[in-house]
Scaffold this motif. Structure first.
Motif: not given
Length: 796
Positions: A17-20, A33-38, A134-135, A148-152
């Motif tokens: 879990e992160g800020g976004m 297939r295995t996926v990740a859901l955000k 690092a996260e 990962m995480d181009f939320g910013l």
């Protein structure tokens, strides 16, 4: 949510879990297939801005198709649920891997190169990540890196949807320009990448602090600890690469990731033994690219027989030195200008004995004090330089931060019959050594070191000293070695400003005087100790300032030119309502040593309470120039503005102090007082409550007064009862009660306690400005009795 199926995605477990977003592992039952859901967190799902930002993240990442970037499969929305479907990476983040430096250098460099490849792909598409850490970096079981995480992320031409009221990113990894609120670009990602690479190599962040403000200060001002300190297999070339990536100013960094990658790949090949000769290096296309950017002609590098390589290298080295020397002498003659500013860094205690810390601190302070007497040399004060204690010193960085031309460093090591102190004086403009020396002394020769070093430095700095300067800088302290050690221990404890430490300080100074009754420095130390007791601790002893005056006069009897003693004498007189006497002593202290910042600070306080605000602000600005890192002086700069009625400017100044040290109680107290001045009483109470843990009962009059001014007399009365209880114990609280009764509108009692205040001839100087200002705020300034008492006290 575990076990639920949304569309054709069966949720299996929570990954993080992160800020976004909250991330789950899921099974795509349609494609098997295995996926990740955000998922967008429910607490922000209703915000149109956050939903737009979430879509922006998906759009940014989906446009990138690269093996080192987490793949986006799609974006889905069902009811209140809004989520991204992305590639599942079977591995761990760099944070989970704890970024330990135990991994082989080649492995770390391989991971670093993959991160660089991902950034290069993003930057080529006009995307700046802005939160590399690092996260946000995964490493699969096979060693493949996924960013990962181009939320910013910031997309060229895209609507700015990130916050504008604060910084964006994660503090430990942010570039200086992000912290300072400037636009982030690819060079900001390069800085963050440098932080991640440093962390992978060493297992720790390059910039550290106990809280966010300290971390920000470190990133903006301090150099990282050298790589070789933590990593024995690192090379000078790798250290240079990291140094360039972590430059404070964007224009000094790598300007694109490609150039950084060229250098990293070359280091990796060298670590693998690939580059084994000059010929191989000349043929390397990556080396060719770098050489071209530096205008180096690599095609002219000849093939050499191995048996002649050493002789040629030696001859070439001699020739290069000779030619370089000639060019240097032709175009860069030795500097002949006098160096006029200096910072004496805290000497390093390399003895392994922490009980000798007082010795290194004392020698440092003694040299500072002696050199500060020279009329044509500006020496940074103790409080400014001791912020660097225990830290790696970069002379250029120190020179820029403190505004000095030279930096003196020292290192003390213990010997069988004494100690050695190695000194190095460096030009902070180009890191050129001006002078170096090794002093070997027995413990009985400590005091001579304090005199010899300033003389040696003065000579090296080409100072033209007058006869008076020579006398001032070589005034003997004591011939008794044990007395001097006791004095240093007293000084060491005085700097700690705790009740126990101050009591120990008094004991050590007293013992020093018993051994040498003519020791003027020890008398000055006693005077300074008694002078600060009423400021830092409650309750203040009745006789504190009388004792401070007595010992200051004793010091001056022995050494009539001791500026510090005149400063203490002026401070003690003023706090006992002798404004004229205090001013005379402050002026004499400045005449003897115009570079003693504390005199200017204390003189400002007298001028402020006398209503001479223009002069007061000029004095505190001078103190700031002399001691730019002192939190007390920076706070007093706000006090000078507040007492001049410039509350808004004062509040800005206090916030600057608290940005550096959020827990500094005197700044919290002063900020609360400024809020009272502009009528923001709720904010004032908040600040006083934050300061109360450190300052205790000193905060009572402000809390009670704020509640009273808000009309909350019941709460004010509760605090008033506590203050009156202190009075019953004989504690000096006249100023406290006078302020509170004025705020409560009880004029008769306010007058009564103001009169008692004058009769006692004692006040904690913190309250002098408030004794003047509170009658104005409460409408009592027209009362002739109050005006009469204020006139007797001396405040205007």
């Amino acid at each position: 949510m575990i076990g639920q199926t949304i569309y054709h995605y069966k949720i299996l477990e929570k990954l993080g879990e992160g800020g976004m977003g909250v991330v789950y592992k899921a099974q795509d039952t349609k494609l098997d297939r295995t996926v990740a859901l955000k998922f967008l967190p429910p607490r922000v799902a209703n915000s149109e801005q956050n939903r737009a930002r979430f879509l922006q993240e998906a759009k940014a990442a989906a446009s990138l198709n690269h093996q080192n970037i987490c793949t986006i499969h799609g974006v889905e929305e069902k009811g209140d649920e809004f989520f991204i479907v992305m590639e599942y990476v079977d591995g761990a983040t760099l944070r989970d891997r704890n970024t330990t430096p135990s991994q082989p250098l080649e492995t770390i460099l391989s991971h670093g190169i993959q991160i660089g490849e991902a950034l290069h792909e993003a930057h080529s598409k006009g995307i700046v990540h802005r939160d590399i850490k690092a996260e946000n970096i995964m490493v699969s079981a096979k060693g493949q890196v996924k960013v990962m995480d181009f939320g910013l992320a910031k997309i060229k031409g895209a609507l700015k949807l990130t916050r504008t009221s604060g910084t964006v990113g994660t503090i430990g990894y942010m570039a200086p320009e992000q912290i300072q609120g400037s636009e982030a670009d690819v060079r900001s990602d390069i800085f963050s990448f440098g932080v991640v690479l440093y962390e992978m190599l060493t297992g720790r962040l390059p910039f550290r602090g106990e809280h966010e403000a300290a971390m920000m200060y470190s990133i903006i001002n301090e150099p990282p600890v050298p790589l070789e300190t933590y990593r024995s297999d690192s090379s000078a070339e790798l250290a240079l690469i990291l140094g360039k990536a972590l430059e404070k100013h964007p224009e000094d960094r790598y300007q694109n990731v490609s150039d950084l990658m060229v250098d990293l790949r070359r280091v990796k090949k060298k670590s693998s033994g690939v580059l084994s000769s000059q010929v191989g290096l000349a043929k390397d296309p990556e080396f060719q690219k770098t050489a071209q950017s530096l205008d180096i002609k690599t095609t002219s590098i000849p093939r050499l027989k191995r048996r002649n390589l050493t002789a040629f290298s030696l001859a070439a080295a001699v020739m290069i030195v000779a030619v370089s020397s000639a060019i240097y002498l032709l175009f860069f003659p030795q500097r002949s200008e006098t160096i006029t500013s200096l910072a004496v860094m805290p000497f390093e205690n390399a003895t392994g004995d922490q009980n000798l810390e007082y010795l290194t601190d004392g020698i440092t302070e003694g040299i500072i004090n002696n050199l500060s007497r020279l009329s044509n040399l500006r020496v940074m004060s103790r409080t400014s330089v001791f912020r660097y204690k225990g830290k790696e010193i970069d002379p250029r960085e120190v020179g820029t931060t403190l505004g000095v031309q030279a930096v003196l460093t020292g290192r003390m090591t213990q010997r069988p019959n004494g100690f050695s102190v190695s000194l190095e004086l460096v030009d902070s403009r180009d890191s050129r050594q001006i002078w170096g020396e090794l002093y070997t002394r027995s413990l009985s020769d400590i005091s001579t070191l304090e005199r010899e070093v300033p003389q040696e430095i003065s000579s090296r700095l080409q100072l033209k000293l007058s006869g008076e300067d020579q006398a001032n800088s070589t005034t003997a302290s004591t011939a008794d070695a044990e007395a001097y050690q006791l004095y240093l221990k007293g000084r060491f404890n005085w700097q700690k400003r705790t009740p126990d430490a101050l009591n120990r300080s008094i004991d050590f100074y007293t013992q020093a005087i018993e051994r040498d009754p003519s020791f003027a420095q020890a008398y000055t130390g006693l005077a300074e100790t008694y002078a600060v007791i009423p400021v830092y601790f409650f309750p203040p002893p009745r006789e504190a300032f009388e004792r401070a005056k007595y010992y200051a006069l004793k010091a001056l009897e022995l050494d009539p030119k001791r500026a510090e003693a005149f400063a203490v004498l002026g401070y003690a007189k003023w706090s006992s309502f002798d404004f004229d006497g205090g001013e005379r002593d402050f002026k004499r202290a400045i005449e003897l040593n115009p570079r003693y910042a504390t005199t200017h600070q204390w003189y400002q306080m007298l001028l402020s309470t006398s209503g001479r605000h223009h002069e007061a602000i000029a004095q505190i600005q001078r103190a700031q120039e002399l001691d730019p890192l002192s939190l007390v002086i920076q706070t007093n700069a706000g006090v000078a503005l507040a007492q001049a009625g410039r509350y808004e400017e004062a509040i800005v100044q206090y916030h600057k102090v608290l940005a550096t040290e959020p827990n500094f109680p005197l700044a919290r107290l002063a900020l609360g007082r400024a809020f009272i001045g502009i009528g923001k009483l709720a904010e004032a109470i908040s600040e006083f409550e934050k300061a109360q843990t450190a300052l205790g009962g000193n905060v009572f009059p402000y809390l009670a007064s704020s509640y009273a001014l808000m009309g909350k007399h019941d709460q004010a009365q509760k605090i008033l009862v506590q203050i009156e209880a202190q009075a019953q114990k004989g504690e000096k609280v006249e100023a406290y009660l006078a302020l509170v009764y004025m705020a409560m509108g009880q004029k008769e009692k306010a007058v009564e306690w103001l009169e008692r205040l004058y009769e006692s001839r004692y006040i904690n100087i913190v309250y002098l400005g408030d004794v003047r200002d509170f009658p104005k705020m409460t409408g009592m300034d027209s009362d002739p009795r109050i005006q009469s008492v204020l006139k007797m006290i001396g405040v205007k």
